[in-house]
Design a protein around this motif. Sequence first.
Motif, short mmCIF file in Angstrom:
data_model
loop_
_atom_site.label_atom_id
_atom_site.label_comp_id
_atom_site.label_asym_id
_atom_site.label_seq_id
_atom_site.Cartn_x
_atom_site.Cartn_y
_atom_site.Cartn_z
N HIS A 130 8.55 -8.75 7.46
CA HIS A 130 8.22 -7.36 7.16
C HIS A 130 9.21 -6.83 6.16
O HIS A 130 9.87 -7.61 5.46
CB HIS A 130 8.17 -6.50 8.43
CG HIS A 130 7.34 -5.28 8.22
ND1 HIS A 130 7.86 -4.01 8.27
CD2 HIS A 130 6.03 -5.15 7.90
CE1 HIS A 130 6.91 -3.14 8.00
NE2 HIS A 130 5.79 -3.80 7.77
N HIS A 131 9.33 -5.52 6.05
CA HIS A 131 10.20 -4.96 5.01
C HIS A 131 11.07 -3.84 5.57
O HIS A 131 10.99 -3.49 6.73
CB HIS A 131 9.35 -4.50 3.82
CG HIS A 131 8.33 -3.45 4.17
ND1 HIS A 131 8.64 -2.20 4.59
CD2 HIS A 131 6.97 -3.51 4.15
CE1 HIS A 131 7.53 -1.52 4.81
NE2 HIS A 131 6.50 -2.30 4.56
N GLY B 23 11.04 -0.82 5.57
CA GLY B 23 10.47 0.36 6.20
C GLY B 23 10.61 0.37 7.70
O GLY B 23 10.67 1.41 8.34
N THR C 75 10.01 8.19 4.63
CA THR C 75 9.15 7.02 4.72
C THR C 75 9.91 5.74 5.07
O THR C 75 9.30 4.76 5.44
CB THR C 75 8.45 6.76 3.38
OG1 THR C 75 9.45 6.57 2.39
CG2 THR C 75 7.57 7.92 2.99
N GLY C 76 11.19 5.75 4.91
CA GLY C 76 11.98 4.56 5.24
C GLY C 76 12.01 3.52 4.16
O GLY C 76 12.58 2.45 4.34
N GLN C 77 11.41 3.75 3.02
CA GLN C 77 11.40 2.74 1.98
C GLN C 77 12.58 2.95 1.04
O GLN C 77 13.39 3.85 1.21
CB GLN C 77 10.07 2.80 1.24
CG GLN C 77 8.92 2.51 2.20
CD GLN C 77 7.61 2.34 1.49
OE1 GLN C 77 7.55 2.07 0.30
NE2 GLN C 77 6.53 2.49 2.24
N PHE D 188 0.18 -5.28 12.26
CA PHE D 188 1.57 -4.88 12.21
C PHE D 188 2.10 -4.51 13.59
O PHE D 188 3.17 -4.95 14.01
CB PHE D 188 1.72 -3.70 11.25
CG PHE D 188 3.03 -3.04 11.45
CD1 PHE D 188 3.14 -1.91 12.23
CD2 PHE D 188 4.17 -3.60 10.91
CE1 PHE D 188 4.38 -1.33 12.45
CE2 PHE D 188 5.39 -3.04 11.13
CZ PHE D 188 5.51 -1.90 11.91
N ASN D 189 1.34 -3.69 14.27
CA ASN D 189 1.78 -3.16 15.55
C ASN D 189 2.09 -4.27 16.55
O ASN D 189 3.10 -4.23 17.25
CB ASN D 189 0.67 -2.25 16.08
CG ASN D 189 0.99 -1.71 17.42
OD1 ASN D 189 2.12 -1.33 17.69
ND2 ASN D 189 0.00 -1.68 18.29
N ASP E 258 4.63 7.77 7.86
CA ASP E 258 4.31 7.12 9.11
C ASP E 258 4.71 7.96 10.31
O ASP E 258 4.07 7.92 11.34
CB ASP E 258 5.03 5.77 9.19
CG ASP E 258 4.13 4.68 8.66
OD1 ASP E 258 4.41 3.50 8.94
OD2 ASP E 258 3.15 4.99 7.99
#
Lengths: 293, 408, 279
Positions: free
Chosen positions: B264-265, B267, B333-335, B247-248, B36
């Motif tokens: 959300h999650h 990420g 990715t932050g996941q 999302f935004n 992202d």
Amino acid sequence: MSQKSPTSMLPYVLLSPAVLATVIVVFYPMVQAVITSLYSNILWRPRAVRFIGLDNYIAIWNDPVFWASLGRTAIWIGLTVPLQLLLGLVTALLLNQTFRWRGLARSLILIPWALPSVVIGLMWSWIYNPQVGLLNDLMLRLGLLQSAVPWLANPDTSLYAIIAALVWQGFPFFAIMILAGLQNIPHSLYEAADIDGASDWQQFWHITLPSLKAVLVTAVMLRIIWVANSIDVIYVMTGGGPGYATHTLPLYALKRTYASMDFGYGSALAVSFSLLLLGAIYLYLRRVGKTIE
Amino acid sequence: MPIKLRSLLGAALGAAVLACGTASAQQNVNFWYHVDNAENTKLMDELVKTFEAKNPNIKIKAENVPWNNYFDKLFISIAGGKAPDVAVTRLALQPQLLEMDAIEPITKQLAAWPGKADLANNLLEINKATNGEYYYMPLQYVAIYLYYRTDLFAKYNLKPPATCEDFLEAAKKLTLPASANGGTELYGFGMRGGKGGHDNWGPFVLSQTSFAPDALTSPKAVAANSWYIDLLRKHKVAPPSASNDGFNEIISAFKSGRTAMIFHHIGSAKGMTEALGDKVSAVPVPSCGGGRWTYFGDESTTMFKTSKVKEASWKWMSFLGESENNLKFNEATGQLTVTKSGALKVPHPARFVKATMDSLAFAKPMPLVPQTADFVSTVWPTNMQRALNGEISSAQMMDAIDKHFNAK
Amino acid sequence: MSVSTHRPLRRIFTLHLPMLAIVLFALGPYLWMLLTSLKQESTLFLPERQFLPAVVTLENYVRLFQKTTFLNNLGHSLIVSSGTMLLGLSVSITAAYAFSRFRFPGRRMLMLQFLLVNMFPIVLLIIPLFIIMKGLGLLDTHLGLILAHCTFSIPFATWMMISYFDAIPRSLDEAAMVDGCTPVGAMFRVVLPLTVPGIIATGIYIFITSWNEYLYASVLAGQNVRTLTVAIQTLVGEYEIAWGLLTAGGVMGALPVTLLFMLIQKRLVAGMTQGAVKG
């Protein structure tokens, strides 16, 4: 006096690169799309592909989403092109005048057209946003609205909101093309009209417009085709929603082909759309009296 | 005869030399992924460097493909005959990729892989295909949870909701006009009605039904869906723009204090803490009608059948599944990491990791059938938006979904 | 409109004010994007809406140029768009001249065919085109993308040039040929100089269409040849939009075209038709 032999091969020679680059390269894919439309072809079911003749087209005829999309496409074209034309025409007439800052004005006008669609879509989405966007904020402060309007989420306003963004994006095309066309009108005509005492409006109507006819007719026609096919901005701003509110026919074809992976039906939609557009353009050309001699 | 034998030997020797030469010749692995944050491609470059240092004969050509047409580009290249060697992919695509016979099984390689024991429990099982083979190497995952504004909840004496009823009550209390909220309108729930919002809808509806034939059209399911629609239409606890919000929009509204709860999650956890610090926290999604469901978001790597460098591709895939490397990829990715050893070292704030972990017990992916991809991108958004705008009824929406999955 | 100068006051209302209004309309969203790009990204979503940046910062631009491959992508876009413009112009000018000045069997059909090519949604052309490019070994090359862009710009450009050529009376060509020019010579010596504004308009059209194109650029290329539009798309993620970089990138993305146009726009209105055309 038209040119015939011994130079009769010349036009074909002059045309051949263009024909090669476009018609031949695109012809094969187009024919293939027509063929695909006669099959039941879902990409993730490669073993179930079979010939079904015109069944896809019959399904289209019975598909309410097709008719809804067709209606939207008509509104889409019917509003966007004339508005772009009008604004572009006024802009071109102004830019044709002599004034100190016209070089700057001419260049700045280009900016909406020079931005990539994704940037335009995101920018305008943010402007329309009821929570953090500019438009609602301004209108609330000016007292034009009582509460923020969700321009893109409301099916009654979403299409028109996107049309506004498209008019903004596309009017520079008309401005530039018409401005170029204005250069071929001799000043002597205007001078003579001034001497005869004709008003500005009369000069516009009797000198400018007729001289621009060829350019205007072509520009409008090209723009109709371009706007009809232009789905980038819609895709970014609403993805075709809410519901089917901003589904134009090419967008519907795109979704069926890539989202649903239904290549058979998607191709049939694309072919139908092209034929309808061709018909519309043909009628348009006849109407404005430009026969392709 | 002797001449023939000699030339035969010569040819054999030449072939052997050639074979050895090819084995040590350079192999290029084409790898597609997406991050992202475009600045994070630097982390991928570092991973590639580390890998290439360990495997001098393999060169990784990593391409960061823009997310918005990532799968389109993947399908087009498969259909056009030039797929990459390895690509990041999702469970939702597995049935389609299998039907197209595009991906290569890695069952044997996985069985022989030492790193297998370090993978989090049952991740491999979730990724197993219906034919019993393994095609996916887990890369990262998330689970949808509920973000909420701790300061607003404290201000109005609310506890993070554990059930649907609690949720509605909290949302109602936190929907306030601008005059009552210091000049900014507040909505209790930032509902995501645009594409991708099925993971908002799922906890409220899929907790009480399933995708089995006729389950979606049962009275209980229709009522659950109605309840969800009413959040917007009747109780008005979601902003009027909800049906188009993606999302935004929900993230920006939440960050700017215009909504009090969103789904959300992990990420987005980093961005959340940057914007809101201690004022944001997370809990697992509420339970509804006695059941609980949240969305399990997976991402894995897979190898394509058309690859000419399968061995090298496997090496790269397993490299990314190893503890340290996996952590580095997740940084980009932050996941969440897929390894047990890595899970002890994740950089995310603890409360979000806890919310994710606590959700795993009831986190499920969407059904592993080819219709899912279309459901996610077209069927759900279109029907949800029409229902939210009152064009169709809850029953009609559930009927359309049922027809999509279970058409006879 | 009328050439004679009017009273200055009247010109303010009939010229300067409307012109200013249109320029502001064209610039408005762009200026807003510029303002956003000068704000710190962490301040973009505060409860209080602010138009002007509280602190003006260039950090987004610094990040754009240092941490991403933006300049590189800009270069690729320039190569592809310039290439498309040059190739497209040369091909469409000759084709348009043929259509405008000659009558030959198949003329009507070919002209309509040029239109039909652009009526077909390009999303359905992408897979066959992909296969063609792969067969020619042109995937992920500048030339491949230039050719792909030419396929949809040439038809329109040809039609545009036809309309500009049609505005020049054939009597001029004939006069030149009486003087001993070949038809092609007449085109170069007489007709083309008079259509310079049209050529510029068409050239800009081709350049911009290629500059903004995304689908072909992302599917037919992407790794070695990554254009600006593809690079900007990487800033729009699955659950994160890098607004600071995106607005900075958007602002910068429109500049090359605008600057290019600033250089050539004088020739767009060099209407030197006085004396050349006898009424």
